[in-house]
Design an enzyme around this catalytic site. Structure first.
Site, mmCIF file in Angstrom:
data_model
loop_
_atom_site.group_PDB
_atom_site.id
_atom_site.type_symbol
_atom_site.label_atom_id
_atom_site.label_comp_id
_atom_site.label_asym_id
_atom_site.label_seq_id
_atom_site.Cartn_x
_atom_site.Cartn_y
_atom_site.Cartn_z
ATOM 1 C CG ASN A 63 -13.295 -51.914 -116.594
ATOM 2 O OD1 ASN A 63 -13.842 -51.250 -117.792
ATOM 3 N ND2 ASN A 63 -13.810 -52.745 -116.091
ATOM 4 N N GLY A 88 -7.323 -53.060 -126.777
ATOM 5 C CA GLY A 88 -8.861 -52.743 -126.495
ATOM 6 C C GLY A 88 -9.048 -51.504 -127.492
ATOM 7 N N GLY A 105 -9.234 -45.495 -124.695
ATOM 8 C CA GLY A 105 -8.943 -44.903 -126.776
ATOM 9 C C GLY A 105 -7.650 -43.741 -125.826
ATOM 10 C CB SER A 120 -12.552 -58.264 -121.754
ATOM 11 O OG SER A 120 -14.816 -58.434 -121.290
ATOM 12 C CG ASN A 149 -14.917 -56.019 -115.498
ATOM 13 O OD1 ASN A 149 -15.265 -55.281 -115.317
ATOM 14 N ND2 ASN A 149 -15.512 -56.492 -117.024
ATOM 15 C CB CYS A 205 -18.768 -53.189 -115.935
ATOM 16 S SG CYS A 205 -19.858 -52.489 -117.295
ATOM 17 C CB ALA A 249 -22.730 -46.466 -122.280
#
Lengths: 307, 254
Positions: free
Chosen positions: A192, A265, A217, A21, A127, A130, A70
């Site tokens: 996350n 991702g 990453g 996501s 989620n 975040c 962000a």
């Protein structure tokens, strides 16, 4: 022919490769590059009850082997998704899994109830992790009582597969994992992004408008692998692993650590074809090591010699 | 149609210490490029340069299968690209973004600041095909910042400003005497640093002249997935990569 099918609770993925996501839009953004029907699933961009503009620009900073973002859950709200986007993307032959967000428990419940009305959606990803919103988001996912409260509340209104996405920004990931499992989660996805920050040494200013952002990453991969392994040994529900996956070997690593499926991702930004390359790479790997079923790899890290 | 392609380096032409033109050969006839379109270029993987670099397409040669980029070194990625070796493969995703909307039979003022001239030669060619008159105004800090004067001159009058006065009129582009009487222009097109484009936009709006600006916000993907490159508009945040990079200046809230 190798068997790539994996099961996550009642969800059956045609292969373990799904997209994370916030890194894959609603799938459509990638239609010109790849055959979306080949994916195990698509976790679509995070949804909230109402339209959100997200955080001010700049929202991104490149960092060694990764990036900070962000974005802050910019989306047009759940109704826009249901009425304008879902009718197009439901045609893809892959699992479409909405990522559910809220500032309050009531928000999470309402978004979930709307999605519950859609017959062909078989799962949601809750989620609670975040890091880029002022209210809700990660604040639910970093303490057991609030993680339990929101998971239980959503569980009560949702009868299909409930995946809860965890934040790595905690002291003990297993504690939170066990808490959401106890509160009714059918699966756990992690990790996350890691809360991070970057400063321009020349201007002495923060690079992100919000000062802090989420790191993703390959820079985060070893942390993610460690957390997947710890959670795999702490809970019984299946795990969907993610964090810096760039290729098939990274995927195998996540599966050996205990992931039943994985999410690609940040790599999607650099190579929009990467998810398909990973599926092909897993097939080659299985051929090379004579593995018939990819699910045999789940948690199959070989630690015998170590003991 | 967006393509991901490995292109061979045909040459790196240095214009000065920090500015160069990178020429690539595409494996098949290039996709149709409109002025303002950009490409996401993969710089050989080093930990410090993790993401692709978004760069305006400077020129395209459909017959000889060539595509080129006008690049100013602004960081590690653009510095590494300059070291590209002949025949080396460079992976690009293109064409991305929207494009300028050149007016037919108009009188165009085309303003470029620094590396902002990158998409403006393609624009000049499109304007010429549409039979518009063109005046260029190019600005820089000093004379060595002004590039490709002769190429622009083929399409119209070229005016210059430099902040140190070493070439053309002294000052910033908006200080140029052309702004004493700009009502003859039917449209302004500009690309360059944001403060310059804002100043140009204000003059354009004050004189009721339509004005298009091309933004270069930082982005992670270039095709609408990451939502990092947004600019604030009167209709909310818009992605510079897919809904831009070219915007009508009156739509922006800057």
């Amino acid at each position: 022919m190798v068997d790539l099918k994996v099961k996550v609770h009642e969800l059956e993925f045609k292969n373990p490769v799904t997209t994370a996501s916030g890194t894959f839009g609603f799938g459509e953004e990638f239609e010109e590059f790849i055959d979306l029907n080949r994916l195990g699933g698509i976790f679509v961009k995070g949804l909230t009850l109402h339209n959100r503009e997200g955080n001010p620009y700049p929202r991104m900073a490149e960092t060694p082997s990764g990036m900070l973002n962000a974005v802050g859950l910019q989306n047009k709200g759940i109704d826009y998704f249901i009425n304008n986007i879902y009718p197009r993307i439901k045609e893809y032959d892959t699992e479409i899994i909405p990522n559910v967000n809220g500032s309050t428990v009531e928000d999470y419940i309402e978004v979930t109830e709307r999605i519950n009305e859609i017959e062909d959606i078989n799962a949601i990803e809750l989620n609670i992790s975040c890091p880029n919103v002022k209210e809700g988001g990660m604040s639910f996912g970093i303490s057991c009582p609030s993680a339990i409260a929101v998971t239980e509340a959503v569980r009560e209104v949702y009868d299909k597969t409930l995946i809860v996405k965890l934040s790595p920004n905690v002291t003990d990931i297993c504690e939170i994992a066990k808490a959401v499992e106890g509160a009714g989660a059918d699966s756990i996805s992690l990790i996350n992004t890691l809360l991070g920050m970057a400063i321009d040494p020349h201007t002495r200013k923060p690079i992100l408008s919000t000062l802090t952002g989420g790191l993703s990453g390959p820079a985060v991969k070893p942390v993610a692998i460690r957390m997947v392994w710890q959670v795999y040994n702490a809970v019984k529900v299946p795990i969907i692993g993610m964090g810096g996956i760039m290729n098939a070997e990274d995927t195998i690593e996540f599966m050996l650590a205990g992931s039943s499926a994985i999410q690609v991702g940040t790599a999607n930004f650099i190579d929009p074809e990467v998810s398909i390359k990973i599926i092909d790479g897993i097939t080659s790997y299985m051929g090379k090591y004579k593995i018939d079923s990819v699910s045999d790899l789940i948690g199959a890290m070989d630690v015998e010699e170590l003991y | 149609m967006k393509k991901i392609q490995d292109c061979k380096v045909l040459g790196v032409k240095n214009l000065n210490d920090d500015t160069y033109i990178l020429e690539l050969t595409t494996p098949e006839t290039p996709e149709i490029i409109a002025a303002g379109n950009f490409a996401e270029i993969k710089v050989d993987h080093t930990p410090d340069v993790f993401l692709r670099r978004p760069l305006s397409i400077f020129d395209v040669d459909y017959t000889n299968k060539k595509i080129s980029f006008f690049i100013k070194i602004t960081g590690k990625g653009t510095a590494l690209l300059k070291e590209a070796e002949l025949e080396q493969n460079i992976n690009i995703i293109y064409p991305l973004g929207n494009s300028f909307k050149p007016e037919a039979n108009g009188n165009a003022l085309v303003i470029g600041g620094g590396s902002g001239i990158a998409p403006l030669l393609l624009l000049a060619n499109e304007l010429k095909i549409k039979k518009s008159e063109i005046t260029f105004l190019l600005g820089g800090r000093k004379n060595t910042d002004i590039h490709l004067f002769k190429e622009f001159e083929k399409y119209g009058t070229v005016l210059i400003t430099t902040e140190d006065g070493s070439l053309g009129e002294k000052g910033r582009v908006t200080d140029h005497s052309i702004f004493n009487s700009i009502n003859g222009f039917t449209k302004i097109y500009t690309c360059g640093p944001n403060p310059m484009m804002k100043a140009v936009g204000e003059i354009a709006s004050a004189n009721d002249i339509p004005c298009e600006v091309s933004l270069e916000n930082m982005m992670a993907c270039g095709f609408g997935a990451c939502l990092c490159c947004v600019t604030e508009t009167h209709e909310g945040n818009k992605c510079v990569c897919t809904e831009g990079p070219v915007f009508n200046v009156n739509d922006l809230k800057w």
